[in-house]
Design a protein around this motif. Sequence first.
Motif, PDB file in Angstrom:
ATOM      1  N   GLU A  50      -8.148 -22.103  31.171  1.00 30.52           N
ATOM      2  CA  GLU A  50      -8.337 -20.680  31.437  1.00 30.52           C
ATOM      3  C   GLU A  50      -6.991 -20.011  31.692  1.00 30.52           C
ATOM      4  O   GLU A  50      -6.102 -20.606  32.321  1.00 30.52           O
ATOM      5  N   PHE A  51      -6.877 -18.795  31.224  1.00 29.24           N
ATOM      6  CA  PHE A  51      -5.662 -18.007  31.429  1.00 29.24           C
ATOM      7  C   PHE A  51      -6.016 -16.764  32.228  1.00 29.24           C
ATOM      8  O   PHE A  51      -7.028 -16.104  31.963  1.00 29.24           O
ATOM      9  N   ASN A  52      -5.181 -16.448  33.224  1.00 24.74           N
ATOM     10  CA  ASN A  52      -5.414 -15.280  34.069  1.00 24.74           C
ATOM     11  C   ASN A  52      -4.082 -14.585  34.335  1.00 24.74           C
ATOM     12  O   ASN A  52      -3.128 -15.223  34.786  1.00 24.74           O
ATOM     13  N   LYS A  53      -4.021 -13.296  34.034  1.00 19.93           N
ATOM     14  CA  LYS A  53      -2.805 -12.523  34.283  1.00 19.93           C
ATOM     15  C   LYS A  53      -3.183 -11.190  34.905  1.00 19.93           C
ATOM     16  O   LYS A  53      -4.027 -10.463  34.376  1.00 19.93           O
ATOM     17  N   VAL A  54      -2.565 -10.884  36.040  1.00 20.09           N
ATOM     18  CA  VAL A  54      -2.766  -9.603  36.690  1.00 20.09           C
ATOM     19  C   VAL A  54      -1.441  -9.190  37.324  1.00 20.09           C
ATOM     20  O   VAL A  54      -0.811  -9.977  38.038  1.00 20.09           O
ATOM     21  N   SER A  55      -0.996  -7.987  37.024  1.00 19.34           N
ATOM     22  CA  SER A  55       0.296  -7.493  37.498  1.00 19.34           C
ATOM     23  C   SER A  55       1.386  -8.474  37.062  1.00 19.34           C
ATOM     24  O   SER A  55       1.471  -8.829  35.893  1.00 19.34           O
ATOM     25  N   ASN A  56       2.220  -8.957  38.001  1.00 17.61           N
ATOM     26  CA  ASN A  56       3.279  -9.908  37.655  1.00 17.61           C
ATOM     27  C   ASN A  56       2.846 -11.363  37.805  1.00 17.61           C
ATOM     28  O   ASN A  56       3.657 -12.276  37.647  1.00 17.61           O
ATOM     29  N   TYR A  57       1.581 -11.581  38.118  1.00 14.63           N
ATOM     30  CA  TYR A  57       1.062 -12.940  38.341  1.00 14.63           C
ATOM     31  C   TYR A  57       0.439 -13.484  37.060  1.00 14.63           C
ATOM     32  O   TYR A  57      -0.330 -12.797  36.375  1.00 14.63           O
ATOM     33  N   SER A  58       0.781 -14.744  36.728  1.00 16.91           N
ATOM     34  CA  SER A  58       0.182 -15.433  35.581  1.00 16.91           C
ATOM     35  C   SER A  58      -0.167 -16.854  35.997  1.00 16.91           C
ATOM     36  O   SER A  58       0.567 -17.491  36.762  1.00 16.91           O
ATOM     37  N   GLU A  59      -1.288 -17.362  35.475  1.00 17.02           N
ATOM     38  CA  GLU A  59      -1.692 -18.729  35.777  1.00 17.02           C
ATOM     39  C   GLU A  59      -2.503 -19.301  34.627  1.00 17.02           C
ATOM     40  O   GLU A  59      -3.270 -18.585  33.965  1.00 17.02           O
ATOM     41  N   VAL A  60      -2.296 -20.599  34.376  1.00 18.61           N
ATOM     42  CA  VAL A  60      -3.100 -21.356  33.418  1.00 18.61           C
ATOM     43  C   VAL A  60      -3.827 -22.435  34.204  1.00 18.61           C
ATOM     44  O   VAL A  60      -3.197 -23.346  34.751  1.00 18.61           O
ATOM     45  N   ASN A  61      -5.145 -22.333  34.300  1.00 18.39           N
ATOM     46  CA  ASN A  61      -5.948 -23.280  35.066  1.00 18.39           C
ATOM     47  C   ASN A  61      -6.586 -24.310  34.146  1.00 18.39           C
ATOM     48  O   ASN A  61      -7.119 -23.967  33.081  1.00 18.39           O
ATOM     49  N   LEU A  62      -6.542 -25.558  34.572  1.00 13.08           N
ATOM     50  CA  LEU A  62      -7.142 -26.661  33.832  1.00 13.08           C
ATOM     51  C   LEU A  62      -8.299 -27.234  34.642  1.00 13.08           C
ATOM     52  O   LEU A  62      -8.193 -27.389  35.864  1.00 13.08           O
ATOM     53  N   LYS A  63      -9.394 -27.562  33.957  1.00 10.84           N
ATOM     54  CA  LYS A  63     -10.556 -28.142  34.642  1.00 10.84           C
ATOM     55  C   LYS A  63     -11.052 -29.357  33.881  1.00 10.84           C
ATOM     56  O   LYS A  63     -11.206 -29.323  32.664  1.00 10.84           O
ATOM     57  N   VAL A  64     -11.311 -30.435  34.620  1.00  9.28           N
ATOM     58  CA  VAL A  64     -11.930 -31.641  34.077  1.00  9.28           C
ATOM     59  C   VAL A  64     -12.996 -32.066  35.073  1.00  9.28           C
ATOM     60  O   VAL A  64     -12.699 -32.244  36.267  1.00  9.28           O
ATOM     61  N   GLY A  65     -14.234 -32.209  34.612  1.00  6.37           N
ATOM     62  CA  GLY A  65     -15.295 -32.510  35.561  1.00  6.37           C
ATOM     63  C   GLY A  65     -16.426 -33.320  34.975  1.00  6.37           C
ATOM     64  O   GLY A  65     -16.439 -33.657  33.784  1.00  6.37           O
ATOM     65  N   TYR A  66     -17.390 -33.619  35.852  1.00 10.94           N
ATOM     66  CA  TYR A  66     -18.563 -34.402  35.459  1.00 10.94           C
ATOM     67  C   TYR A  66     -19.791 -33.804  36.135  1.00 10.94           C
ATOM     68  O   TYR A  66     -19.721 -33.339  37.282  1.00 10.94           O
ATOM     69  N   LEU A  67     -20.920 -33.821  35.422  1.00 13.18           N
ATOM     70  CA  LEU A  67     -22.160 -33.233  35.916  1.00 13.18           C
ATOM     71  C   LEU A  67     -23.132 -34.341  36.313  1.00 13.18           C
ATOM     72  O   LEU A  67     -23.480 -35.191  35.490  1.00 13.18           O
ATOM     73  N   PHE A  68     -23.570 -34.325  37.562  1.00 12.84           N
ATOM     74  CA  PHE A  68     -24.514 -35.315  38.071  1.00 12.84           C
ATOM     75  C   PHE A  68     -25.899 -34.682  38.152  1.00 12.84           C
ATOM     76  O   PHE A  68     -26.085 -33.669  38.833  1.00 12.84           O
ATOM     77  N   SER A  69     -26.867 -35.266  37.464  1.00 14.40           N
ATOM     78  CA  SER A  69     -28.238 -34.753  37.511  1.00 14.40           C
ATOM     79  C   SER A  69     -28.864 -35.059  38.865  1.00 14.40           C
ATOM     80  O   SER A  69     -28.550 -36.066  39.502  1.00 14.40           O
ATOM     81  N   TYR A  70     -29.762 -34.180  39.293  1.00 15.37           N
ATOM     82  CA  TYR A  70     -30.475 -34.422  40.554  1.00 15.37           C
ATOM     83  C   TYR A  70     -31.910 -33.947  40.437  1.00 15.37           C
ATOM     84  O   TYR A  70     -32.276 -33.261  39.492  1.00 15.37           O
TER      85      TYR A  70
END
Length: 310
Positions: free
Chosen positions: A290-310
Motif C-alpha cells: 500500500e502507498f500513502n502520501k499526504v502533505s510531505n509524508y510518504s509511506e509504503v506499507n507491506l502486509k503478510v498474513g494468514y487467516l484462521f477460520s473459527y
Amino acid sequence: MIENLSLQDMNKYYLLTIMYLIVLAHVSQAQGVINGVVLDKSGKTSVPGATILIKGTAIGCSSNNEGVFQLLIPSDTATLVVTSVGYERRELRTKAGDTLIVSLKTECIVDFFYTRYIGVNYYGGALNSPIGGTVSIFYPHLLRYMNFMPAFRIEGGLQKGVNRNRQTVIKFDADEIFAVCDYNIALNFVYNNIELKKQNWGFISNKAYARIYGFPLQRTYLVLGGGHARFVDKESKRSEYGICVGLKKNIGTFSKYLFSFNASSIRWESCWQIQAGIEREFKKAVTSIEFNKVSNYSEVNLKVGYLFSY
C-alpha cells in the motif's frame, strides 16, 4: 400360471400386454438425446461439474471438464434446469435432438461463500515505521433479511519505527449492505493516526466511504466519501475536512484467489492525500502493498498474513 386362467381372463391379460407394448414403443420412439456445453457468460470459459436436470424430475447429468454434457429425455420436449456453484440458475425449454450452448451468469454475490476468520498480519512501513502488525476479525452475513446481508470486518493495528515514529489504524467494514443482482453497496470507516516525532508532525484522520458497484462496472467499486483530519506541525495545529473519490477492483473469489486493486484521492483543504494498493488473497494467505502520501509524508506499507477460520 396362464394355463389356470379362464378364457376371459386370458383375453384381458393379452389386451393389457398389447397396450403395454404399444405404450412402451411410443415412449421409446419419443426418447431423444440432447447434447450441449455449459459456458460462463463471456463464452470463453467452460463450466465443469454443472448439474443439468429435467425440471420436476430426478433425471439429469453433469457437465464434464470441458463443460460438455449429453442427456436422454423421455419425451419430445423438456425443460432443463442448469445450476452450478457460483452461477445463477437457468431454465431452458428444449426438444429432442437439440444441441445447446448454455451460458451461465456469475451469481449476484460471489462472496456469499466467504467463511468466518481471524487474520493475523505483519504490517510495517518501508520508510518510517517498519515494525508492526494488525489483527482482523471477519464475520460474513451476520444478519440476513432479503437483500440486506452485511458482512462485517474489524481490523486494528500498530506500527513503530526509529525516532519514535508511530502509526495506528482502526478499520470497520460492512460489505453487502444492500446487494441484489448486479448491484452492491458497502460502507467503510477508517481511523488513522500518524506521528513523526523527529519532524514534529502528526496527522489524525477519520474517514467514511461508501463503495458502490453496478452492472456496467463488473465488480469494480466506485468509492465516494469524506472525512475530518487534524494536522500538527511545528508551526500550527489545524482541522480540515476532505472529500474522497476512488476505484476498487476485485478479481477472483475468496475460496480460490482474490486480487484487489484500489486507488483513491482525498482533497483536504490544504493538500491532497493519495492512497493506492494491491492485495492478494490465496486460500488463507494474504499479501499486500500500500502507498500513502499526504502533505510531505510518504509511506509504503507491506502486509503478510494468514487467516484462521473459527
